[in-house]
Design a protein around this motif. Structure first.
Motif, PDB file in Angstrom:
ATOM      1  N   LEU A 183       0.784   8.867  -9.186  1.00  0.00           N
ATOM      2  CA  LEU A 183       0.388   7.773 -10.187  1.00  0.00           C
ATOM      3  C   LEU A 183       1.781   7.305 -10.789  1.00  0.00           C
ATOM      4  O   LEU A 183       1.716   5.967 -10.790  1.00  0.00           O
ATOM      5  CB  LEU A 183      -0.643   8.121 -10.973  1.00  0.00           C
ATOM      6  CG  LEU A 183      -1.047   6.912 -11.837  1.00  0.00           C
ATOM      7  CD1 LEU A 183      -1.945   5.996 -11.094  1.00  0.00           C
ATOM      8  CD2 LEU A 183      -2.185   7.629 -12.775  1.00  0.00           C
ATOM      9  N   LEU A 184       2.323   8.101 -10.980  1.00  0.00           N
ATOM     10  CA  LEU A 184       3.803   7.557 -11.724  1.00  0.00           C
ATOM     11  C   LEU A 184       4.640   6.829 -10.842  1.00  0.00           C
ATOM     12  O   LEU A 184       5.240   5.981 -11.255  1.00  0.00           O
ATOM     13  CB  LEU A 184       4.446   8.879 -12.296  1.00  0.00           C
ATOM     14  CG  LEU A 184       5.570   8.574 -13.187  1.00  0.00           C
ATOM     15  CD1 LEU A 184       5.513   7.535 -14.385  1.00  0.00           C
ATOM     16  CD2 LEU A 184       6.394   9.780 -13.804  1.00  0.00           C
ATOM     17  N   GLU A 185       4.685   7.285  -9.613  1.00  0.00           N
ATOM     18  CA  GLU A 185       5.672   6.851  -8.366  1.00  0.00           C
ATOM     19  C   GLU A 185       4.933   5.455  -8.293  1.00  0.00           C
ATOM     20  O   GLU A 185       5.758   4.328  -8.233  1.00  0.00           O
ATOM     21  CB  GLU A 185       5.664   7.570  -7.520  1.00  0.00           C
ATOM     22  CG  GLU A 185       6.570   8.898  -7.427  1.00  0.00           C
ATOM     23  CD  GLU A 185       6.556   9.880  -6.482  1.00  0.00           C
ATOM     24  OE1 GLU A 185       7.323  10.453  -5.870  1.00  0.00           O
ATOM     25  OE2 GLU A 185       5.314  10.033  -5.949  1.00  0.00           O
ATOM     26  N   LYS A 186       3.821   5.268  -8.181  1.00  0.00           N
ATOM     27  CA  LYS A 186       3.083   3.934  -7.826  1.00  0.00           C
ATOM     28  C   LYS A 186       3.483   3.068  -9.003  1.00  0.00           C
ATOM     29  O   LYS A 186       3.687   1.806  -8.692  1.00  0.00           O
ATOM     30  CB  LYS A 186       1.665   4.142  -7.483  1.00  0.00           C
ATOM     31  CG  LYS A 186       1.235   4.990  -6.510  1.00  0.00           C
ATOM     32  CD  LYS A 186      -0.275   5.248  -6.219  1.00  0.00           C
ATOM     33  CE  LYS A 186      -0.418   6.066  -5.122  1.00  0.00           C
ATOM     34  NZ  LYS A 186      -2.007   6.001  -4.790  1.00  0.00           N
ATOM     35  N   HIS A 187       3.309   3.595 -10.294  1.00  0.00           N
ATOM     36  CA  HIS A 187       3.548   2.656 -11.383  1.00  0.00           C
ATOM     37  C   HIS A 187       4.728   2.273 -11.248  1.00  0.00           C
ATOM     38  O   HIS A 187       5.098   0.923 -11.822  1.00  0.00           O
ATOM     39  CB  HIS A 187       3.204   3.426 -12.679  1.00  0.00           C
ATOM     40  CG  HIS A 187       3.631   2.471 -13.955  1.00  0.00           C
ATOM     41  ND1 HIS A 187       2.653   1.500 -14.226  1.00  0.00           N
ATOM     42  CD2 HIS A 187       4.590   2.825 -14.639  1.00  0.00           C
ATOM     43  CE1 HIS A 187       3.295   1.145 -15.537  1.00  0.00           C
ATOM     44  NE2 HIS A 187       4.349   1.657 -15.758  1.00  0.00           N
ATOM     45  N   GLU A 188       6.069   3.027 -11.222  1.00  0.00           N
ATOM     46  CA  GLU A 188       7.167   2.686 -11.045  1.00  0.00           C
ATOM     47  C   GLU A 188       7.569   1.528 -10.011  1.00  0.00           C
ATOM     48  O   GLU A 188       8.443   0.505 -10.234  1.00  0.00           O
ATOM     49  CB  GLU A 188       8.104   3.711 -10.661  1.00  0.00           C
ATOM     50  CG  GLU A 188       8.361   4.623 -12.138  1.00  0.00           C
ATOM     51  CD  GLU A 188       8.930   3.886 -13.077  1.00  0.00           C
ATOM     52  OE1 GLU A 188       9.718   3.472 -12.906  1.00  0.00           O
ATOM     53  OE2 GLU A 188       8.403   4.303 -14.477  1.00  0.00           O
TER      54      GLU A 188
ATOM     55  N   SER B  47       0.766  -1.301   0.156  1.00  0.00           N
ATOM     56  CA  SER B  47      -0.112   0.005   0.005  1.00  0.00           C
ATOM     57  C   SER B  47       0.913   1.084  -0.023  1.00  0.00           C
ATOM     58  O   SER B  47       1.569   1.628   0.970  1.00  0.00           O
ATOM     59  CB  SER B  47      -0.846   0.025   1.322  1.00  0.00           C
ATOM     60  OG  SER B  47      -1.645  -1.319   1.233  1.00  0.00           O
ATOM     61  N   PRO B  48       1.073   1.966  -1.180  1.00  0.00           N
ATOM     62  CA  PRO B  48       1.828   3.168  -1.106  1.00  0.00           C
ATOM     63  C   PRO B  48       1.366   4.404  -0.347  1.00  0.00           C
ATOM     64  O   PRO B  48       0.090   4.198   0.119  1.00  0.00           O
ATOM     65  CB  PRO B  48       1.917   3.605  -2.670  1.00  0.00           C
ATOM     66  CG  PRO B  48       1.292   2.292  -3.532  1.00  0.00           C
ATOM     67  CD  PRO B  48       0.532   1.395  -2.454  1.00  0.00           C
ATOM     68  N   LYS B  49       2.375   5.223  -0.057  1.00  0.00           N
ATOM     69  CA  LYS B  49       2.047   6.440   0.690  1.00  0.00           C
ATOM     70  C   LYS B  49       1.018   7.184   0.024  1.00  0.00           C
ATOM     71  O   LYS B  49       1.050   7.292  -1.244  1.00  0.00           O
ATOM     72  CB  LYS B  49       3.173   7.181   1.148  1.00  0.00           C
ATOM     73  CG  LYS B  49       3.069   7.859   2.521  1.00  0.00           C
ATOM     74  CD  LYS B  49       4.413   8.418   2.780  1.00  0.00           C
ATOM     75  CE  LYS B  49       4.525   9.284   4.122  1.00  0.00           C
ATOM     76  NZ  LYS B  49       5.914   9.611   4.391  1.00  0.00           N
TER      77      LYS B  49
END
Length: 421
Positions: free
Chosen positions: A396-401, A389-391
């Motif tokens: 959205l780009l950071e989560k994709h990476e 579960s990301p912060k």
């Protein structure tokens, strides 16, 4: 509606009283207007519950209602009296004293009194302390300065003391010594409580919660001493330093240790039988003795707010051969900046990493976090599910990476599912 109301009225009194016992007394009294049969039924309800909020925080109206309810109460025994006063009330000492006296005279079994935590504590009457009918006693922002006299709580099994003021250092041990069958104890310390060391010596105790309130304490001489050989569950939270010494507790199965002590060896070294463990520590080297093995530990929750938290994780993984569930989460604001030192992976996993479930909340994708996550993915050969579960602040780009990088990492389990929450 009349038919429905009539059906309720036809129920046996005992059944109706059980239903009414679950409601605030204000609502119970209001229901007495439904029919003639209900008019006096409320006076037989064995459990009374009063909350100032339900009376629009109007103290005179509230105290008058409590007075009248207690005077008209006709049940053979007052099983429970709960009074919650969340804002300032004048003459509250006098009112609470009268209510407690009535409850004691009625053979009360459960007493729960809470007063506005920002105000001076309410002094309880002496008649409370020799009350032998009490089984449950819960107090918040109360004064027990008169407990230095005779105390006899021989029936008390549950005792919750939140922000309570004592007469002196010996008051709390004296109080606890009178509770010979005590099973559940909660103590929340507060500045000005006249206690430096909370000493708990209870042979029958099964559940223990020790907290320090959110206000600061000065010095390292505030602490806890615990002797409870039958304890099953332990919860310690102390964000202001000090110490905690625990004698051997071979029956503990669940523990939460959230402290900033420089050394926690005397705590964790006594928890080798634990099955569920939640940790938030400032130390990894002095977390527990070197030869400690958590032979029964299956569920670990580790806070990632402390510096070098990954070193503590390494130690616990190496010393927990049955660990099945691992949850990582930053519970607090980071206490200090994380060092640049590299993560030292577990050196010995004699039976491999036995994890089946791995969950990481508030994941940020830092270098250290990626190293830990990839290690677990690669070495946990029985892993069934990984939930990341990301912060919320991550784009959205950071989560994709993050997802792309973890998805491409080698996995030791062919059946492992990687889920992004």
């Amino acid at each position: 509606m009349d038919d429905y109301r009539d059906r309720i009225s036809k129920l046996p009194d005992d059944f109706l009283l059980q239903i009414l016992s679950r409601l605030p007394t204000k609502d119970v009294v209001a229901m007495s207007l439904l029919s003639k049969r209900w008019r006096f039924l409320w006076t037989l309800v064995p459990k009374l519950s009063f909350d100032l909020v339900l009376h629009e925080n109007t103290c005179p109206k509230f105290t008058k209602f409590v007075d009248r309810s207690l005077l008209l109460h006709k049940a053979p025994t007052l099983e429970s009296l709960r009074v919650k006063i969340g804002s300032i009330c004048h003459n509250v000492d006098v009112d609470v004293s009268v209510w407690v006296r009535i409850a004691v005279d009625r053979g009360v079994r459960e007493l729960d009194i809470s007063y506005c935590p920002t105000e001076e504590p309410v002094r309880l009457p002496k008649c409370l302390f020799p009350c032998t009918t009490l089984v449950v006693l819960k107090l918040e922002n109360m004064s027990l300065v008169d407990a230095s006299s005779y105390v006899c709580f021989k029936s008390v099994k549950t005792l919750h003391l939140l922000d309570v003021k004592y007469f002196d250092e010996q008051s709390l041990p004296h109080l606890l010594s009178s509770c010979s069958v005590l099973e559940d104890l909660v103590v929340q310390r507060c500045p000005g409580d006249n206690v430096k060391i909370v000493s708990v010596n209870a042979m029958c105790l099964k559940t223990l919660t020790l907290h320090k309130s959110s206000q600061a304490f000065e010095g390292d001489d505030d602490g806890f001493l615990i002797a409870a050989p039958k304890l099953k569950r332990l919860d310690i939270e102390d964000y202001w330093g000090g110490f905690c010494y625990i004698e051997e507790m071979p029956e503990v199965v669940e523990a939460n240790v959230d402290v900033i002590y420089k050394n926690t060896e005397r705590i964790l070294g006594s928890l080798t039988s634990v099955k569920r463990l939640a940790l938030c520590l400032m130390t990894s080297d002095a977390a527990y003795p070197a030869d400690t093995v958590f032979s029964q530990l299956v569920h670990l929750e580790l806070c990632t707010c402390a510096p070098r938290w990954w070193d503590l994780l390494t130690r616990v993984i190496e010393d927990s051969p049955k660990l099945q569930v691992l949850k990582l989460r930053q519970k607090h604001i980071r206490r200090t900046s994380s060092p640049r030192a590299s993560w030292k992976q577990p050196a010995s996993l004699p039976k491999g990493l036995s994890l089946e479930t791995f969950k990481w909340e508030l994941y940020e994708g830092t270098q250290k976090q990626k190293e830990v996550a990839k290690f677990i993915l690669e070495h946990a050969t029985r892993l069934k599910k990984v939930i990341v579960s990301p912060k919320p602040s991550c784009s959205l780009l950071e989560k994709h990476e993050m997802l792309k990088e973890l998805s491409s990492a080698p996995r030791g389990s062919s059946t492992c599912q990687l889920l992004f929450d």
